[in-house]
Design a protein around this motif. Structure first.
Motif, PDB file in Angstrom:
ATOM      1  N   VAL A 100      26.190  14.293  40.544  1.00  0.00           N
ATOM      2  CA  VAL A 100      25.612  15.595  40.871  1.00  0.00           C
ATOM      3  C   VAL A 100      26.417  16.648  40.114  1.00  0.00           C
ATOM      4  O   VAL A 100      27.450  17.115  40.589  1.00  0.00           O
ATOM      5  CB  VAL A 100      25.666  15.864  42.388  1.00  0.00           C
ATOM      6  N   THR A 101      25.961  16.979  38.934  1.00  0.00           N
ATOM      7  CA  THR A 101      26.766  17.866  38.107  1.00  0.00           C
ATOM      8  C   THR A 101      26.250  19.298  38.102  1.00  0.00           C
ATOM      9  O   THR A 101      27.045  20.228  38.115  1.00  0.00           O
ATOM     10  CB  THR A 101      26.838  17.347  36.658  1.00  0.00           C
ATOM     11  N   ASP A 102      24.949  19.457  38.055  1.00  0.00           N
ATOM     12  CA  ASP A 102      24.420  20.821  37.988  1.00  0.00           C
ATOM     13  C   ASP A 102      24.082  21.324  39.382  1.00  0.00           C
ATOM     14  O   ASP A 102      23.072  20.955  39.967  1.00  0.00           O
ATOM     15  CB  ASP A 102      23.161  20.849  37.108  1.00  0.00           C
ATOM     16  N   ILE A 103      24.967  22.169  39.896  1.00  0.00           N
ATOM     17  CA  ILE A 103      24.774  22.697  41.251  1.00  0.00           C
ATOM     18  C   ILE A 103      24.530  24.192  41.153  1.00  0.00           C
ATOM     19  O   ILE A 103      25.276  24.908  40.493  1.00  0.00           O
ATOM     20  CB  ILE A 103      26.020  22.443  42.115  1.00  0.00           C
ATOM     21  N   MET A 104      23.450  24.640  41.794  1.00  0.00           N
ATOM     22  CA  MET A 104      23.212  26.086  41.856  1.00  0.00           C
ATOM     23  C   MET A 104      23.784  26.619  43.157  1.00  0.00           C
ATOM     24  O   MET A 104      23.472  26.105  44.237  1.00  0.00           O
ATOM     25  CB  MET A 104      21.709  26.370  41.812  1.00  0.00           C
ATOM     26  N   GLU A 105      24.619  27.638  43.044  1.00  0.00           N
ATOM     27  CA  GLU A 105      25.178  28.249  44.246  1.00  0.00           C
ATOM     28  C   GLU A 105      24.403  29.522  44.538  1.00  0.00           C
ATOM     29  O   GLU A 105      24.281  30.380  43.679  1.00  0.00           O
ATOM     30  CB  GLU A 105      26.655  28.569  44.032  1.00  0.00           C
ATOM     31  N   VAL A 106      23.872  29.634  45.750  1.00  0.00           N
ATOM     32  CA  VAL A 106      23.088  30.817  46.092  1.00  0.00           C
ATOM     33  C   VAL A 106      23.689  31.463  47.340  1.00  0.00           C
ATOM     34  O   VAL A 106      23.796  30.830  48.389  1.00  0.00           O
ATOM     35  CB  VAL A 106      21.611  30.442  46.371  1.00  0.00           C
ATOM     36  N   ARG A 107      24.098  32.729  47.182  1.00  0.00           N
ATOM     37  CA  ARG A 107      24.629  33.434  48.342  1.00  0.00           C
ATOM     38  C   ARG A 107      23.479  34.183  49.009  1.00  0.00           C
ATOM     39  O   ARG A 107      22.784  34.962  48.363  1.00  0.00           O
ATOM     40  CB  ARG A 107      25.724  34.400  47.904  1.00  0.00           C
ATOM     41  N   ILE A 108      23.270  33.947  50.298  1.00  0.00           N
ATOM     42  CA  ILE A 108      22.093  34.543  50.939  1.00  0.00           C
ATOM     43  C   ILE A 108      22.421  35.828  51.671  1.00  0.00           C
ATOM     44  O   ILE A 108      21.543  36.610  51.985  1.00  0.00           O
ATOM     45  CB  ILE A 108      21.424  33.555  51.926  1.00  0.00           C
ATOM     46  N   GLY A 109      23.680  36.044  51.982  1.00  0.00           N
ATOM     47  CA  GLY A 109      24.049  37.247  52.723  1.00  0.00           C
ATOM     48  C   GLY A 109      25.336  37.014  53.472  1.00  0.00           C
ATOM     49  O   GLY A 109      26.070  36.076  53.166  1.00  0.00           O
ATOM     50  N   TYR A 110      25.586  37.853  54.451  1.00  0.00           N
ATOM     51  CA  TYR A 110      26.844  37.750  55.191  1.00  0.00           C
ATOM     52  C   TYR A 110      26.585  37.587  56.667  1.00  0.00           C
ATOM     53  O   TYR A 110      25.550  37.984  57.199  1.00  0.00           O
ATOM     54  CB  TYR A 110      27.697  38.999  54.950  1.00  0.00           C
ATOM     55  N   ALA A 338      16.737  32.053  36.916  1.00  0.00           N
ATOM     56  CA  ALA A 338      17.203  31.478  35.653  1.00  0.00           C
ATOM     57  C   ALA A 338      17.826  30.113  35.855  1.00  0.00           C
ATOM     58  O   ALA A 338      18.314  29.490  34.908  1.00  0.00           O
ATOM     59  CB  ALA A 338      18.210  32.427  35.007  1.00  0.00           C
ATOM     60  N   GLU A 339      17.840  29.629  37.115  1.00  0.00           N
ATOM     61  CA  GLU A 339      18.443  28.341  37.461  1.00  0.00           C
ATOM     62  C   GLU A 339      19.888  28.255  36.992  1.00  0.00           C
ATOM     63  O   GLU A 339      20.329  27.254  36.431  1.00  0.00           O
ATOM     64  CB  GLU A 339      17.623  27.179  36.903  1.00  0.00           C
ATOM     65  N   THR A 340      20.634  29.324  37.175  1.00  0.00           N
ATOM     66  CA  THR A 340      22.029  29.341  36.769  1.00  0.00           C
ATOM     67  C   THR A 340      22.837  28.381  37.637  1.00  0.00           C
ATOM     68  O   THR A 340      22.780  28.464  38.859  1.00  0.00           O
ATOM     69  CB  THR A 340      22.609  30.757  36.938  1.00  0.00           C
ATOM     70  N   THR A 341      23.564  27.497  37.006  1.00  0.00           N
ATOM     71  CA  THR A 341      24.380  26.568  37.787  1.00  0.00           C
ATOM     72  C   THR A 341      25.817  27.070  37.836  1.00  0.00           C
ATOM     73  O   THR A 341      26.197  28.004  37.134  1.00  0.00           O
ATOM     74  CB  THR A 341      24.364  25.156  37.172  1.00  0.00           C
ATOM     75  N   MET A 342      26.634  26.418  38.670  1.00  0.00           N
ATOM     76  CA  MET A 342      27.992  26.907  38.887  1.00  0.00           C
ATOM     77  C   MET A 342      28.848  26.805  37.638  1.00  0.00           C
ATOM     78  O   MET A 342      29.709  27.630  37.400  1.00  0.00           O
ATOM     79  CB  MET A 342      28.650  26.123  40.018  1.00  0.00           C
ATOM     80  N   ASN A 343      28.633  25.745  36.832  1.00  0.00           N
ATOM     81  CA  ASN A 343      29.498  25.577  35.666  1.00  0.00           C
ATOM     82  C   ASN A 343      28.958  26.268  34.420  1.00  0.00           C
ATOM     83  O   ASN A 343      29.578  26.233  33.375  1.00  0.00           O
ATOM     84  CB  ASN A 343      29.778  24.092  35.393  1.00  0.00           C
TER      85      ASN A 343
END
Lengths: 346, 449
Positions: A100-110, A338-343
């Motif tokens: 599992v190399t391409d991980i998208m991190e999505v922050r939804i809020g606080y 844009a499907e930006t991944t963490m790396n």
């Protein structure tokens, strides 16, 4: 004989359905129980507004969700992990090991963490981190000396607090909420009371001192709750002097039974948390397996829908339920589109 | 003890009508024991009554729900911007487009009913209406696009706070801090009841509906998870009954009695006592991680519960087979039947009532099981989609009744608490039904020798 034949053929049918390849068409989500209500609200609206089936959302905690997330790529692994903390480097490494190399991190809020007590109980209206530390820390400053915590009542260290026995129900160590409690309240209180300095003066380095600061007294005045907030609520209900640690959303759904205390003079609300005035808050995330986008129908749409203004915006249903919406939501939306991944440089 | 000393006593002349001290003591001991027994039963019954009445008192309200009857104008300018009534374009109008229309509809209804209220904005109506209403209306419009432009009367759910107010769970004095409802909105709710717009009625959706998210407790139902339980029981029945019966027939009628079969016997008894969570871990490792069966599927849940139920079925089947007198086997063998014929033609039919009773009790046990389901992904926000077709039900993600109840009990909105109790009532009815069937079968078919 007939019944035996029937039974055998029935087993064969079940076995056959069991071994066929599963073209999974629903999104599978697991992880933090704090994020679960938000994810379920989104999943429900997603199922209503799109032609995809409603995603399945399981709870179990941030760590177990990320563990399952990192088990590998394929239809038999989950697509999205909810987390009430950032993914750890160790977990990223485990993920990478399993492909599992391409991980998208999505922050939804606080999410805000509040201290609340029984509505008709003693007047616990205002706390500072130092009060909480004095009440719950393993060792506290007394007359300039670092000694074992023997405080039994709140007014022993702060005359403004009520003359009530100390008893607090705090999240157990498997909860993501505990980490926030330790960092934003105990450590802050430790520094404010000077206990941190005393630890450092006794020859510890900063890291070890911080670790000592996060230790909670073990004489039964601080009770770990391993279950959910409902359990904390039940404990508070039977204990008028009890102070409980809750998520803001949970408190807002139970305002008839609970009263909330201010922290450093700030009342917790979505506004004060969004502005950063209320000190005890944390970001909430979900992680998407990029390899599953295109394989599992609707996965990208789900991620985009989650962070859309309709859902996660300041007037959306998530904010209505208690999520503090992210001022930088637009950036998150772009990153998801844009499907930006963490790396790839986030 | 007292019997032994009785004979040592010196015989004295005495009338039988006169009760001596020792007899008195024995009689007293007997009546004391009787009292104790009656007391024990009384305590048991009292607890049962307390339990049942708590369940009914807490759960009965889940079967009632507050509804609003609202005329809604389906504005073509909002719902069908292109004006071509093309279903693909209509789908682009999401539930967020429908929600304001319903709020507007309710406000119009309030004003035309002549209700005086300080609430004069469409947004003020939001807290009265369940957020499920928009989806309900959208589905209706998508099914029949000709409704656009008309004013339709929609029977929609009231929000969980309003529903709680009608059921006496939400009080005016306690909502000062509540941002989901205001005192003015409760006043309006009172006026709406008088105007006949808001009313409480039986809620079939609680029994047949699917789970709902945390923000709309009023919509949640147990129907889909009931289906999940049904599929699991089907798997258990289809697998555990033949395997269990075959195993017991072999062990009881054919297997030689030696160390090895003794070992198997002891292990089966041990398996019956294994905590169910262990079967959950086993299921996760074997069925999901090794065999790659899907997660959250009733098929896997059924397989795990099969493992759990097998020992119960085997033990009760063996007991039933043992209860058939050997003379029946001997008679069959004596007139030339083979061992298999003797077993299947004579012993098994006679043992059937016992076997069925054991199976039903095993199933009832499995029906109430939650722990193993935690590990195979059947607890959470899962029971949302009814399966498409019969076979899909085995593999499409689903929950089970006890798992759904557990899930509701831990959600934040107090309205879910009532539904958890309501779910318990339904689960109990099922268990009661199964046990009654077991009793009837036993009564009807059991033979005594």
């Amino acid at each position: 004989m007939k019944s035996v034949k029937l039974a055998v053929s029935a087993i064969a049918i079940v076995a056959a359905t069991g071994t066929t390849a599963f073209a999974r068409d629903n999104i599978q989500v697991a992880g933090s129980s704090t994020v679960l209500p938000y994810a379920s609200i989104v999943a429900e609206a997603f199922g209503e507004n799109f032609d995809y089936p409603t995603p399945v959302v399981e709870s179990g905690g941030s760590s177990s969700g990320l563990k399952r997330f990192c088990e590998g790529v394929g239809e038999n692994t989950i697509d999205v992990a909810n987390a009430s903390r950032k993914i750890k480097d160790k977990e990223i490494a485990t993920c990478a090991e399993n492909g599992v190399t391409d991980i998208m991190e999505v922050r939804i809020g606080y999410d805000g963490i509040v201290f609340a007590s029984q509505k008709d109980g003693p007047a616990f209206d205002a706390f500072d981190p130092s009060d909480i530390y004095n009440a719950l820390g393993a060792k506290v400053m007394k007359d300039g000396q670092l000694v074992d915590n023997t405080y039994a009542k709140w007014n022993e260290f702060n005359a403004a607090l009520p003359d009530a026995d100390i008893i607090a129900f705090i999240p157990g160590t498997k909860h993501g909420t505990r980490e926030v409690f330790e960092e934003k309240v105990l450590e802050a209180g430790c520094e404010a009371t000077g206990a941190m300095e005393a630890y450092v003066a006794s020859g510890m380095d900063e890291k070890a001192a911080a670790k000592e600061c996060m230790k909670v007294r073990t004489d039964g005045k601080a009770v770990d709750i391993d279950g959910d907030y409902t359990e904390t609520l039940a404990r508070i209900g039977s204990n008028p002097n009890g102070i409980g640690v809750f998520g803001l959303a949970f408190y807002e759904n139970n305002t008839d039974k609970l009263k909330v205390a201010t922290m450093s003079g700030v009342t917790p609300s979505t506004e004060t948390i969004a502005s950063g005035d209320y000190p005890v808050s944390r970001p909430l995330f979900f992680y998407v397996k990029k390899a599953h986008i295109g394989q599992i129908p609707g996965l990208k749409e789900y991620a985009e829908f989650f962070v859309s203004d309709d859902m996660a915006g300041a007037d959306g249903p998530l904010a209505q339920y208690g999520l503090v919406s992210d001022p930088e939501l637009a950036q998150t939306q772009e990153a998801v589109a844009a499907e930006t991944t963490m790396n790839s440089g986030m | 003890m007292s019997d032994a000393t009785l004979h040592d006593a010196q015989p004295t002349k005495r009338s039988l009508h006169q009760i001596d001290a020792r007899t008195k003591r024995r009689n007293a001991a007997e009546s004391r024991f009787k009292m104790l027994g009656i007391g024990a039963i009384g305590i048991g019954i009292a607890f049962l009554i307390i339990l049942l009445s708590t369940i009914v008192v807490n759960g009965a309200s889940a079967f009632q729900q507050s509804f609003l009857e609202v005329p809604v104008y389906l504005d073509p300018a909002k719902l069908d911007k292109k004006g071509n009534r093309d279903p693909a374009d209509l789908k682009k109008a999401t539930t967020f487009t429908y929600a304001p229309l319903i709020e507007k509809g309710l406000l119009d209804a309030v004003q035309s009913a002549g209700i005086e209220t300080p609430l004069s904005k469409t947004k003020d109506m939001k807290n009265l209406i369940s957020s499920s209403a928009a989806a309900q209306l959208r589905d209706r419009v998508l099914a029949d696009p000709s409704l656009i432009g008309q004013t339709v009367t929609a029977k929609i759910l009231a929000s969980s706070r309003v529903d709680g107010y009608l059921k006496g769970r939400v009080h005016r004095a306690e909502i000062a801090q509540d941002k989901n409802i205001t005192v003015e909105q409760l006043d309006l709710a009172d006026a709406l009841i008088k105007a006949g717009i808001l009313h409480k009625s039986f809620n079939l959706d609680f029994i047949l509906g699917s789970d709902a998210s945390d923000s709309r407790a009023e919509q949640a139902g147990i129907g889909v998870s009931m289906l999940g339980s049904f599929y699991m029981m089907l798997v258990v029945l289809v697998l555990a009954l033949p395997i269990g019966v075959a195993a017991s027939i072999y062990l009881e009628e054919f297997a030689p009695k030696n160390r090895f079969t003794d070992l198997i016997e002891v292990n089966i008894s041990n398996l019956a006592a294994v905590p169910s969570i262990v079967f959950g871990i086993l299921g996760l490792a074997v069925f999901i991680q090794f065999a790659h069966l899907p997660q959250s599927a009733p098929l896997v849940g059924g397989l795990v519960l099969t493992l759990m139920t097998l020992p119960t079925i085997i033990i009760s089947t063996r007991a039933a087979l043992k209860a058939v007198p050997p003379s029946i086997r001997d008679a069959a063998l004596g007139i030339g039947a083979s061992k298999m014929q003797a077993t299947f033609h004579h012993v098994l039919p006679l043992a059937m009532p016992g076997i069925l009773t054991g199976t039903i009790i095993g199933l009832a046990q499995a029906l109430g099981e939650t722990a193993p389901l935690l590990l195979i992904g059947m607890v959470g926000f899962i029971a949302t989609n009814a399966p498409d077709g019969f076979w899909d039900g085995f593999v499409s993600p689903n929950s089970a009744m006890p798992a759904q109840i557990y899930e509701w009990a831990k959600r934040a909105d107090p309205a879910f608490y009532e539904r958890a109790w309501g779910g318990i009532i339904i689960l109990l009815i099922f268990l009661l039904g199964m046990n009654i069937i077991a009793i009837i079968l036993r009564r009807k078919f059991e033979r005594r020798w």
